[in-house]
Motif scaffolding. Structure first.
Motif, PDB file in Angstrom:
ATOM      1  N   LEU A 291      41.279  43.355  31.885  1.00 23.23           N
ATOM      2  CA  LEU A 291      41.598  41.943  31.726  1.00 23.23           C
ATOM      3  C   LEU A 291      41.599  41.236  33.071  1.00 23.23           C
ATOM      4  N   ALA A 292      42.251  41.841  34.055  1.00 29.02           N
ATOM      5  CA  ALA A 292      42.345  41.226  35.381  1.00 29.02           C
ATOM      6  C   ALA A 292      40.989  41.173  36.071  1.00 29.02           C
ATOM      7  N   THR A 293      40.232  42.255  35.983  1.00 31.32           N
ATOM      8  CA  THR A 293      38.923  42.312  36.640  1.00 31.32           C
ATOM      9  C   THR A 293      38.006  41.224  36.121  1.00 31.32           C
ATOM     10  N   ASN A 294      37.992  41.060  34.810  1.00 32.24           N
ATOM     11  CA  ASN A 294      37.110  40.057  34.220  1.00 32.24           C
ATOM     12  C   ASN A 294      37.606  38.640  34.504  1.00 32.24           C
ATOM     13  N   CYS A 295      38.903  38.410  34.361  1.00 32.72           N
ATOM     14  CA  CYS A 295      39.443  37.060  34.551  1.00 32.72           C
ATOM     15  C   CYS A 295      39.429  36.617  36.006  1.00 32.72           C
ATOM     16  N   ASP A 296      39.447  37.560  36.931  1.00 34.22           N
ATOM     17  CA  ASP A 296      39.350  37.201  38.344  1.00 34.22           C
ATOM     18  C   ASP A 296      37.897  37.135  38.800  1.00 34.22           C
ATOM     19  N   VAL A 297      36.991  37.232  37.850  1.00 34.91           N
ATOM     20  CA  VAL A 297      35.540  37.091  38.061  1.00 34.91           C
ATOM     21  C   VAL A 297      35.047  38.041  39.149  1.00 34.91           C
ATOM     22  N   MET A 298      35.446  39.296  39.035  1.00 30.71           N
ATOM     23  CA  MET A 298      34.937  40.324  39.928  1.00 30.71           C
ATOM     24  C   MET A 298      33.551  40.776  39.457  1.00 30.71           C
ATOM     25  N   PRO A 299      32.691  41.229  40.368  1.00 30.98           N
ATOM     26  CA  PRO A 299      31.363  41.713  39.957  1.00 30.98           C
ATOM     27  C   PRO A 299      31.479  42.887  38.991  1.00 30.98           C
ATOM     28  N   LEU A 300      30.778  42.827  37.871  1.00 34.22           N
ATOM     29  CA  LEU A 300      30.842  43.923  36.901  1.00 34.22           C
ATOM     30  C   LEU A 300      29.771  44.961  37.212  1.00 34.22           C
ATOM     31  N   VAL A 301      29.923  45.549  38.365  1.00 36.06           N
ATOM     32  CA  VAL A 301      29.075  46.644  38.826  1.00 36.06           C
ATOM     33  C   VAL A 301      29.990  47.733  39.366  1.00 36.06           C
ATOM     34  N   ASP A 302      29.386  48.889  39.704  1.00 41.47           N
ATOM     35  CA  ASP A 302      30.135  50.009  40.272  1.00 41.47           C
ATOM     36  C   ASP A 302      31.319  50.342  39.362  1.00 41.47           C
ATOM     37  N   GLU A 303      32.497  50.642  39.942  1.00 47.25           N
ATOM     38  CA  GLU A 303      33.614  51.082  39.110  1.00 47.25           C
ATOM     39  C   GLU A 303      34.231  49.945  38.307  1.00 47.25           C
ATOM     40  N   ASN A 304      34.032  48.701  38.732  1.00 48.80           N
ATOM     41  CA  ASN A 304      34.536  47.585  37.926  1.00 48.80           C
ATOM     42  C   ASN A 304      33.969  47.637  36.513  1.00 48.80           C
TER      43      ASN A 304
ATOM     44  N   LEU B 185      37.952  38.543  26.786  1.00 45.05           N
ATOM     45  CA  LEU B 185      38.825  38.678  27.950  1.00 45.05           C
ATOM     46  C   LEU B 185      38.876  37.371  28.734  1.00 45.05           C
ATOM     47  N   GLY B 186      37.681  36.831  29.037  1.00 47.90           N
ATOM     48  CA  GLY B 186      37.604  35.694  29.941  1.00 47.90           C
ATOM     49  C   GLY B 186      37.810  34.335  29.318  1.00 47.90           C
ATOM     50  N   PHE B 187      37.588  34.222  27.993  1.00 50.39           N
ATOM     51  CA  PHE B 187      37.630  32.906  27.374  1.00 50.39           C
ATOM     52  C   PHE B 187      38.636  32.772  26.239  1.00 50.39           C
ATOM     53  N   VAL B 188      39.323  33.855  25.887  1.00 44.43           N
ATOM     54  CA  VAL B 188      40.309  33.775  24.809  1.00 44.43           C
ATOM     55  C   VAL B 188      41.670  34.299  25.288  1.00 44.43           C
ATOM     56  N   LEU B 189      41.743  35.595  25.576  1.00 40.19           N
ATOM     57  CA  LEU B 189      43.026  36.199  25.933  1.00 40.19           C
ATOM     58  C   LEU B 189      43.473  35.797  27.335  1.00 40.19           C
ATOM     59  N   GLY B 190      42.574  35.924  28.311  1.00 42.50           N
ATOM     60  CA  GLY B 190      42.918  35.583  29.687  1.00 42.50           C
ATOM     61  C   GLY B 190      43.432  34.161  29.840  1.00 42.50           C
ATOM     62  N   PRO B 191      42.737  33.166  29.278  1.00 47.80           N
ATOM     63  CA  PRO B 191      43.216  31.787  29.414  1.00 47.80           C
ATOM     64  C   PRO B 191      44.602  31.556  28.821  1.00 47.80           C
ATOM     65  N   CYS B 192      44.957  32.310  27.765  1.00 50.36           N
ATOM     66  CA  CYS B 192      46.307  32.171  27.201  1.00 50.36           C
ATOM     67  C   CYS B 192      47.354  32.618  28.221  1.00 50.36           C
ATOM     68  N   LEU B 193      47.099  33.738  28.890  1.00 46.01           N
ATOM     69  CA  LEU B 193      48.019  34.193  29.934  1.00 46.01           C
ATOM     70  C   LEU B 193      48.001  33.237  31.115  1.00 46.01           C
ATOM     71  N   ASN B 194      46.838  32.727  31.437  1.00 45.59           N
ATOM     72  CA  ASN B 194      46.685  31.834  32.586  1.00 45.59           C
ATOM     73  C   ASN B 194      47.355  30.487  32.346  1.00 45.59           C
ATOM     74  N   ALA B 195      47.402  30.059  31.087  1.00 42.31           N
ATOM     75  CA  ALA B 195      47.966  28.754  30.769  1.00 42.31           C
ATOM     76  C   ALA B 195      49.423  28.653  31.196  1.00 42.31           C
ATOM     77  N   ALA B 196      50.145  29.771  31.112  1.00 44.22           N
ATOM     78  CA  ALA B 196      51.552  29.756  31.517  1.00 44.22           C
ATOM     79  C   ALA B 196      51.678  29.385  32.984  1.00 44.22           C
ATOM     80  N   GLY B 197      50.866  30.020  33.829  1.00 43.62           N
ATOM     81  CA  GLY B 197      50.928  29.728  35.257  1.00 43.62           C
ATOM     82  C   GLY B 197      50.387  28.365  35.610  1.00 43.62           C
ATOM     83  N   LYS B 198      49.412  27.874  34.845  1.00 40.45           N
ATOM     84  CA  LYS B 198      48.814  26.573  35.136  1.00 40.45           C
ATOM     85  C   LYS B 198      49.709  25.413  34.704  1.00 40.45           C
TER      86      LYS B 198
END
Length: 586
Positions: free
Chosen positions: A225-238, A276-289
């Protein structure tokens, strides 16, 4: 919006590697376009497992940090985790807090408030910890640049372990251990990991040091969840962590996450990076925003199903409010952009878009800036009002590859009250009275040409649609999960004649084209872009011709199509699906 189509032209033994790995050469070519060179890396990309991830102890100070925390647990010290208010910060805090607590640690947490505190650990957080009798602070997803706050904690006699993943500033804090793969002398082979993964690696090291058993799949859904929502490159171990984490997410035992999945109506669905990036992550992010990020952390930590259900629905509603405000703000900002016709297409007059939107929540300004940037292909800064000070505007910017937003704003730092960021994004405050001057200066010194601002569309393979097959689509599916630096494969075919246009869907938001290649083979291509496509067809070929296409009458009008290939599964049937992502007049 016009795009400059380019074809990847990297070389490799596509046929030989395809035979060796048992996939179509097209799949190999796509992987080569993602920067893969060595044979072993091709194998790992296709078939990698958790065993192919990197050893935590390769990171500088990793074992030292684990030893410090282990000693603190044994000594009964009061340990406070200090995270940040975005998804990466909240999940990092969760992983450290939950794992240390399970080891018997006397642990608590704090997360800064976006508006009252700003980013990361500060002196208020340090003094609160000191007054609470905390003797050890562990940061996550922040701390590497918090020199004053951390030095203050050390002066007060507290032990500090910094875990972070952001770039290294000129001066480092005087912490007892600093764990960050970007440090000089760090031996970790893959640097582009999120803060949650750094925290996860620390927990792995801590459990190993204490000879405690840690389920190898524990926290994987959180890391994904964190890797995708923080827009990390989805290569290697990510890519491995997200791939395996998605599997764990579908069967997660985390009560809060399960409640959020149910509230988002995703139960029993195959989850992807989109969710991850457009449904669940934004719900968690909305609290902080919009509110307090601790509300999202409480959801992850709860063991009470009733509370989880209530909190998950609250976060979903909060996110829906954020989405509505974002959409309204985006439309308002876009409608204020002055346009002119350039090379037959309407384009913004300004090279750098700077807009003021009164009344919006500052937590959504950056999202709106990103949406306007996507719509017009221009670097964009959105300002709004600041709570408590009517003379100050607070702004958030999102840039394009050819424009270093940090450097350009830095040239006019004298017009800012506060400023920080990096080449692709910035946060700043200015006096209300200098808004017009700031906009003018940025545009005068933009140094951008119209040609540079045309976004590039990279085509993986110029592949005729007749070559596509279920087998190829399935093999392309093994390249998932898709995301940054591992985008969905994009193909293209030129000179496709439009022989039919159909609009369908409940809100008539879906477009279905029937197209014909040079040999007369017909294909159905879908798109979510309806209005813009019809406008272009009418502009290129006249309204009368468009009307004929809508009636299924062949007109000879041809376009070039960039498309994605996938398998559509519906009511037990599986069919090839061509999804149009871009088009040009042939």
């Amino acid at each position: 919006m016009r795009k400059d189509w380019r074809i990847h032209n990297l070389a490799a033994d596509f046929n030989g590697l395809g035979q060796k790995l048992g996939v179509d050469p097209v799949v190999i070519r796509v992987m080569r376009n993602r920067g893969i060179i060595e044979d072993e890396d091709y194998r790992s990309f296709l078939y990698g497992t958790l065993a192919d991830t990197h050893a935590p102890e390769l990171m500088l100070d990793m074992e030292l940090g684990a030893d410090i925390i282990s000693s603190g647990i044994d000594g009964g010290e009061s340990i406070r985790i200090v995270g940040d208010y975005d998804v990466d910060g909240v999940t990092s805090t969760y992983v450290l807090y939950d794992a240390i607590k399970k080891l018997g640690g006397n642990v608590s947490y704090d997360i800064p408030h976006r508006i009252r505190d700003g980013y990361g650990i500060n002196e208020r957080i340090v003094m609160d910890a000191y007054n609470d009798g905390v003797s050890m602070i562990v940061t996550c997803d922040n701390g590497i640049a918090a020199v004053e706050a951390i030095n203050k904690a050390v002066e007060l006699g507290m032990t500090v372990v910094v875990t972070d993943h952001h770039e290294i500033p000129p001066e480092l804090p005087n912490a007892d251990a600093i764990i960050n793969p970007h440090q000089e002398g760090d031996g970790y082979p893959f640097k582009d990991i999120c803060g949650c993964e750094v925290a996860y690696k620390l927990i792995q090291t801590l459990y190993k040091l204490r000879e405690e058993e840690l389920d190898p799949r524990a926290y994987l859904e959180i890391v994904a969840l964190a890797t995708n929502c923080d827009v990390m490159p989805l290569v290697d171990e990510n890519r491995i962590y997200v791939k395996e984490g998605l599997k764990e997410l579908e069967r997660t035992s985390n009560i809060g996450l399960r409640a959020l999945i149910n509230a988002s109506e995703l139960a029993d669905k195959k989850l992807s990076t989109y969710h991850l990036g457009f449904v669940l992550g934004p719900c968690l992010n909305a609290a902080g925003k919009l509110e307090d990020a601790k509300e999202a952390l409480e959801l992850l930590l709860t063991e009470d199903p009733a509370f989880a259900e209530k909190r998950a629905m609250e976060l979903k509603i909060l996110n829906d409010e954020r989405k509505n405000e974002t959409e309204q703000g985006t439309n308002s900002a876009a409608s204020s952009v002055k346009l002119e016709e350039i090379e037959g297409e309407l384009q913004p007059v300004d090279k750098v878009i700077v807009e003021y939107l009164p009344g919006i929540h500052e937590g959504v300004a950056g999202v709106i800036a990103g949406r306007v940037r996507e719509r017009y292909g221009r670097p964009t800064i959105i300002f709004t009002d600041t709570d408590g000070d009517p003379d100050i505007l607070k702004g958030s910017g999102r840039s394009v590859e050819v424009y270093n937003m940090f450097e350009k704003i830095d040239e006019h730092r004298d017009l800012t009250v506060k400023f920080g960021g990096h080449p692709m994004a910035a946060g700043l405050s200015i006096k209300r009275e200098v808004l017009d001057e700031f906009r003018t200066k940025l545009n005068e010194d933009a140094g951008l040409t119209y040609g540079e601002l045309i976004p590039k569309l990279m085509i993986d393979v110029p592949m005729p649609m007749y070559y596509a097959s279920m087998k190829l689509a399935e093999e392309l599916g093994t390249l998932e999960p898709f995301g940054k630096q591992n985008e969905k494969p994009l193909f293209a075919e030129a000179n496709m004649e439009i022989v039919g246009i159909r609009i369908f869907g409940n809100a008539r938001k879906m477009l279905s084209l029937t197209v014909k290649d040079k040999q007369g083979r017909k294909f159905t291509v879908k798109s979510f872009e309806v209005d813009g496509f019809l406008e272009d067809i009418k502009r290129w070929f006249k309204t009368e011709e468009c009307d004929k296409m809508m009636q299924g009458i062949e007109t000879g009008c041809k376009i070039d199509i960039a498309y994605e290939l996938s398998i559509n599964e519906f009511r037990g049937e599986r069919n090839l699906e061509f999804m149009m992502r871009a088009y040009n007049k042939a």
